[in-house]
Write a protein that holds these residues in place. Structure first.
Motif, short mmCIF file in Angstrom:
data_model
loop_
_atom_site.label_atom_id
_atom_site.label_comp_id
_atom_site.label_asym_id
_atom_site.label_seq_id
_atom_site.Cartn_x
_atom_site.Cartn_y
_atom_site.Cartn_z
N ASP A 66 0.92 -1.22 -0.09
CA ASP A 66 0.09 -0.04 0.12
C ASP A 66 0.93 1.27 0.09
O ASP A 66 0.73 2.18 -0.49
CB ASP A 66 -0.97 0.09 1.08
N ALA A 67 1.89 1.20 0.67
CA ALA A 67 2.97 2.25 0.61
C ALA A 67 3.47 2.71 -0.71
O ALA A 67 3.65 3.69 -1.37
CB ALA A 67 4.02 2.22 1.66
N CYS A 68 3.83 1.51 -1.49
CA CYS A 68 4.49 1.58 -2.72
C CYS A 68 3.37 2.29 -3.78
O CYS A 68 3.80 2.81 -4.94
CB CYS A 68 4.95 0.33 -3.30
N ALA A 69 2.17 1.86 -3.48
CA ALA A 69 0.89 2.39 -4.45
C ALA A 69 0.51 3.68 -4.46
O ALA A 69 -0.29 4.43 -5.12
CB ALA A 69 -0.07 1.23 -4.38
N GLN A 70 1.03 4.60 -3.36
CA GLN A 70 0.52 5.84 -2.98
C GLN A 70 1.06 6.79 -4.04
O GLN A 70 2.01 6.52 -4.80
CB GLN A 70 1.35 6.26 -1.75
N ALA A 71 0.26 7.58 -4.52
CA ALA A 71 0.33 8.60 -5.66
C ALA A 71 1.67 9.45 -5.51
O ALA A 71 2.40 9.70 -6.28
CB ALA A 71 -0.95 9.32 -5.91
N THR A 72 1.78 9.93 -4.19
CA THR A 72 2.68 10.79 -3.88
C THR A 72 3.84 9.97 -2.93
O THR A 72 3.49 9.52 -1.90
CB THR A 72 2.35 12.17 -2.92
N GLN A 73 5.03 9.95 -3.16
CA GLN A 73 5.91 8.98 -2.57
C GLN A 73 6.73 10.05 -1.76
O GLN A 73 7.04 11.23 -2.14
CB GLN A 73 6.96 8.38 -3.64
N HIS A 74 7.46 9.57 -0.85
CA HIS A 74 8.39 10.52 -0.04
C HIS A 74 9.31 9.57 0.66
O HIS A 74 9.32 8.17 0.78
CB HIS A 74 7.92 11.27 1.00
N SER A 75 10.66 10.06 0.70
CA SER A 75 11.85 9.38 1.25
C SER A 75 11.55 8.89 2.52
O SER A 75 10.83 9.31 3.52
CB SER A 75 13.09 10.47 1.53
N ALA A 76 12.38 7.73 2.84
CA ALA A 76 12.12 6.81 3.82
C ALA A 76 12.55 7.55 4.98
O ALA A 76 13.68 8.41 4.98
CB ALA A 76 12.73 5.52 3.96
N ALA A 77 11.84 7.58 6.26
CA ALA A 77 12.33 8.27 7.71
C ALA A 77 13.20 7.15 8.53
O ALA A 77 12.82 6.03 8.15
CB ALA A 77 11.37 8.89 8.10
N LYS A 78 13.63 7.68 9.63
CA LYS A 78 13.96 6.67 10.72
C LYS A 78 12.98 5.83 11.22
O LYS A 78 11.78 6.43 11.73
CB LYS A 78 14.82 7.58 11.86
N GLY A 79 13.06 4.63 11.31
CA GLY A 79 12.03 3.72 11.88
C GLY A 79 10.92 3.84 11.08
O GLY A 79 9.61 3.51 11.66
N ASP A 80 10.69 4.04 9.78
CA ASP A 80 9.55 4.05 8.79
C ASP A 80 8.82 2.90 8.94
O ASP A 80 9.22 1.87 8.62
CB ASP A 80 10.28 4.49 7.59
N PRO A 81 7.68 2.98 9.34
CA PRO A 81 6.96 1.84 9.37
C PRO A 81 6.16 0.91 8.14
O PRO A 81 5.75 -0.22 8.28
CB PRO A 81 5.32 2.34 10.28
#
Length: 199
Positions: A66-81
């Motif tokens: 579901d994260a990969c399918a998001q229209a707007t992507q953003h860079s990974a954060a520390k401890g990204d769920p």
């Protein structure tokens, strides 16, 4: 000019050899991703290459479907769920980047050069950093100064400085040295450290 042809020849030969030699590892990673979470094994995303030519970059999927399918992507954060269990391991050793050997073989990318940024970041960086446009004079790379000297969360300003330093001093000998130095990145635990949430 001849160095550009040698660079392309090295890209073709080394990426082909890499894909063949690493094929058992690639198959094991694909199986681990498939067993760990639902979704495609390979993540594809549009990126800008040389002269703003669009291409589709390949990576092993390290985030939930579901994260990969998001229209707007953003860079990974520390401890990204959003990152999966297998994904954390792949990112730690940068193994998620291995499918880009296919990008290199096809000519979309090169072994050494500026990393291709997400489309969402490109225009933002150009407004903040006018010299960012000069990165588009060279084909996007799998590794480079910014990946060796910096980290995943190195500031855009510092990454740009490192990329421009490479472009200005490009040579085949420099590429060879940077390829060998890339091996040291795998032993640095902080090299793939994500951005802070506020960043």
């Amino acid at each position: 000019m001849y160095e550009r042809y040698i660079k392309r020849a090295l890209d073709v030969v080394l990426s082909a050899v890499g894909l063949v030699v690493l094929s058992p590892l690639l198959a094991l990673i694909a199986l681990a991703i498939r067993l760990d979470s639902p979704g495609p094994v390979v993540f594809k995303q549009k990126r800008f290459g040389k002269d703003r030519k669009l291409f589709e970059i390949y990576k092993f999927r390290t985030m939930r479907q579901d994260a990969c399918a998001q229209a707007t992507q953003h860079s990974a954060a520390k401890g990204d769920p959003r990152i999966t269990r297998v994904g954390r391991w792949l990112r730690r050793f940068r193994l998620d980047e291995l499918p880009q050997l296919a990008n290199i073989f096809r000519g979309d990318m090169t072994l050494v050069g500026p990393r291709p940024e997400m489309l969402e970041n490109v225009e933002k960086y150009k407004l903040q950093l006018p010299d960012f446009v000069y990165r588009e004079k060279m084909k996007a790379g799998l590794t480079g100064y910014a990946q060796i000297e910096g980290k995943y969360n190195t500031t855009p300003e510092d990454k740009l400085m490192l990329d421009l330093m490479y472009i200005e001093s490009f040579s085949i000998w420099l590429d060879i040295k940077l390829l060998f130095r890339t091996l040291t990145v795998f032993f640095r635990a902080d090299s793939t450290e994500g951005f802070d949430e506020e960043t």
